[in-house]
Design an enzyme around this catalytic site. Sequence first.
Site, short mmCIF file in Angstrom:
data_model
loop_
_atom_site.label_atom_id
_atom_site.label_comp_id
_atom_site.label_asym_id
_atom_site.label_seq_id
_atom_site.Cartn_x
_atom_site.Cartn_y
_atom_site.Cartn_z
N ASP A 18 43.77 35.57 48.47
CA ASP A 18 43.27 36.11 47.16
C ASP A 18 44.24 37.24 45.95
O ASP A 18 45.12 37.86 46.92
CB ASP A 18 42.09 36.75 47.19
CG ASP A 18 41.11 37.64 45.84
OD1 ASP A 18 41.15 36.70 45.40
OD2 ASP A 18 40.73 38.64 46.17
N LEU A 19 44.24 37.65 45.15
CA LEU A 19 44.42 38.23 44.28
C LEU A 19 44.29 39.65 43.63
O LEU A 19 44.85 40.61 44.50
CB LEU A 19 45.29 38.48 43.17
CG LEU A 19 45.99 38.93 42.38
CD1 LEU A 19 47.15 39.40 42.87
CD2 LEU A 19 46.38 38.23 40.26
N ASP A 20 42.78 40.08 43.37
CA ASP A 20 43.22 41.01 43.27
C ASP A 20 42.10 42.18 44.43
O ASP A 20 41.20 40.95 44.64
CB ASP A 20 41.10 41.37 42.15
CG ASP A 20 41.83 40.46 40.54
OD1 ASP A 20 43.17 41.23 40.85
OD2 ASP A 20 41.29 39.38 39.99
N THR A 64 43.07 45.55 40.64
CA THR A 64 43.04 45.64 38.87
C THR A 64 41.63 45.30 39.38
O THR A 64 40.82 45.05 37.43
CB THR A 64 43.73 43.90 38.91
OG1 THR A 64 43.09 43.03 38.92
CG2 THR A 64 45.12 43.96 38.89
N LYS A 123 33.07 40.59 41.19
CA LYS A 123 33.87 40.52 42.44
C LYS A 123 34.17 39.19 43.06
O LYS A 123 33.49 38.47 44.02
CB LYS A 123 33.72 42.12 43.48
CG LYS A 123 34.51 43.02 43.05
CD LYS A 123 35.03 43.57 44.41
CE LYS A 123 34.92 45.47 43.22
NZ LYS A 123 35.39 45.77 44.60
N GLY A 124 35.33 38.30 42.80
CA GLY A 124 35.93 36.91 43.62
C GLY A 124 34.83 36.38 42.82
O GLY A 124 35.54 35.07 42.96
N ARG A 178 35.76 33.84 35.77
CA ARG A 178 35.02 34.91 34.01
C ARG A 178 33.92 34.07 33.58
O ARG A 178 32.27 34.29 33.34
CB ARG A 178 36.56 34.46 33.20
CG ARG A 178 36.77 35.35 32.20
CD ARG A 178 37.69 35.14 31.19
NE ARG A 178 38.94 34.72 32.24
CZ ARG A 178 39.56 34.57 31.12
NH1 ARG A 178 39.89 33.49 30.05
NH2 ARG A 178 41.25 34.16 31.65
N SER A 184 43.35 32.44 43.84
CA SER A 184 42.58 33.54 43.24
C SER A 184 41.53 32.94 42.08
O SER A 184 41.99 31.76 41.60
CB SER A 184 43.68 34.71 42.35
OG SER A 184 42.78 35.35 41.22
N ALA A 185 40.57 33.51 41.65
CA ALA A 185 39.76 33.80 41.03
C ALA A 185 40.30 33.81 38.76
O ALA A 185 39.60 32.98 38.63
CB ALA A 185 38.48 34.20 40.41
N SER A 186 41.11 34.75 38.60
CA SER A 186 42.07 34.99 37.76
C SER A 186 42.61 33.78 37.13
O SER A 186 43.94 33.59 37.87
CB SER A 186 42.85 36.78 38.08
OG SER A 186 43.33 36.85 36.78
N ASN A 194 45.10 34.50 35.25
CA ASN A 194 45.94 35.61 35.11
C ASN A 194 47.01 35.75 35.92
O ASN A 194 47.61 36.40 35.99
CB ASN A 194 45.73 37.34 34.45
CG ASN A 194 45.03 37.11 33.00
OD1 ASN A 194 45.74 36.56 31.66
ND2 ASN A 194 43.75 37.42 32.59
N LYS A 207 34.52 30.96 43.30
CA LYS A 207 34.03 31.39 44.91
C LYS A 207 32.59 31.81 44.64
O LYS A 207 32.26 32.34 43.98
CB LYS A 207 35.22 32.76 45.29
CG LYS A 207 36.24 32.34 45.20
CD LYS A 207 37.26 33.53 45.94
CE LYS A 207 38.31 32.99 45.13
NZ LYS A 207 39.32 34.15 45.50
N GLU A 235 40.72 37.92 52.18
CA GLU A 235 40.49 38.13 50.84
C GLU A 235 39.62 39.32 50.67
O GLU A 235 39.53 40.23 52.02
CB GLU A 235 39.28 37.72 51.29
CG GLU A 235 38.66 36.09 50.00
CD GLU A 235 38.80 36.54 48.51
OE1 GLU A 235 38.39 38.12 47.95
OE2 GLU A 235 38.78 35.44 47.73
N ASP A 236 39.07 40.23 49.58
CA ASP A 236 38.31 41.75 50.18
C ASP A 236 36.62 41.18 49.27
O ASP A 236 36.60 42.19 49.37
CB ASP A 236 38.89 42.75 48.66
CG ASP A 236 38.70 42.48 47.64
OD1 ASP A 236 38.57 43.27 46.62
OD2 ASP A 236 39.08 41.06 47.09
#
Length: 228
Positions: free
Chosen positions: A11-13, A19, A47-48, A51, A118-120, A122, A149, A173-174
Site C-alpha cells: 500500500d502507499l499511504d 500522506t 483510510k484505505g 475517493r 494503492s487506493a490513491s 495519485n 478495499k 498495509e496499515d
Amino acid sequence: MNKQIEAIIFDLDGVITDTAEFHYLAWKKLGEDLGIPFDREFNESLKGVSRTDSLERILKLGNRQKEFSGAEKNELATKKNAHYVELIRNISEKDLLPGIESFLIQIKKAGIKIAMASASKNALMVANALGITSYFDHIVDAATVANSKPDPEVFLKAAKAVSANPVNCIGVEDAAAGVDAINAANMFSVAIGDSTILSHANFVLSSTEELELNRIIDKYLASQIIQE
C-alpha cells in the site's frame, strides 16, 4: 507447495509515506465546504478506502447522500483531489517513512518482484516525488480498479501485473480494510500499526522501521507449514 515468495505488494499511504494527514485535511476542507464537519476518529474509517467511497461515507455522515447527482459527486471528488494535490506539492525523498528504502533494497537484492496496490489515483505522482519509482515493477493505477478495499481486486491486479501467484505474495498495509483485501486475495498479510486494530493480519509490526525481509520470510514460511 511452492513456498517461494514471488512478489511483495505495498500500500502507499501510511506504509511508504504518510500522506494520510494530507488526505484528512483535504477531506476536512471539503466537509467544511459542505457543512459536514468530522473529526480524526471518523477519518479513520476513510483510510484505505477509494475517493468515491470516502465521499459517500462523508455525505452519509451529513445525511446528504441523496442531494447530489453522479456528476456533482464526481465534481466534489475532483475538488477534494485538487486540495490534496496542492497539499502534497512539496513532498520529497525526506517524506519516505523510516526503513522503507532499506526494505525495498533488500527485496530487490533477493530478486523478488515489487508492486504497489494503492487506493490513491495519485500513487504514481507520489512515488515519483519520493524518488522510489525505479524500485517498483508495477504500480496499479487506482483509476483502473472497479472495487475499493476491502475488495481484493487491487492486490490481485498488482500480482497479475508482475506474473505472481497470489498465494506466493506478501501484502503490506496499515489499514484494516487493506488487511481484509490482502487476506481475501489469499496473500500473506503484514500490517504496520496498532495490533488491536490489525489483529487479523498474519504478522503485525508497530512501525516501518521493523520491516526486515528475512524476518518476514521466516513468518511467511512458518505460516505455510501450519497450513500444510
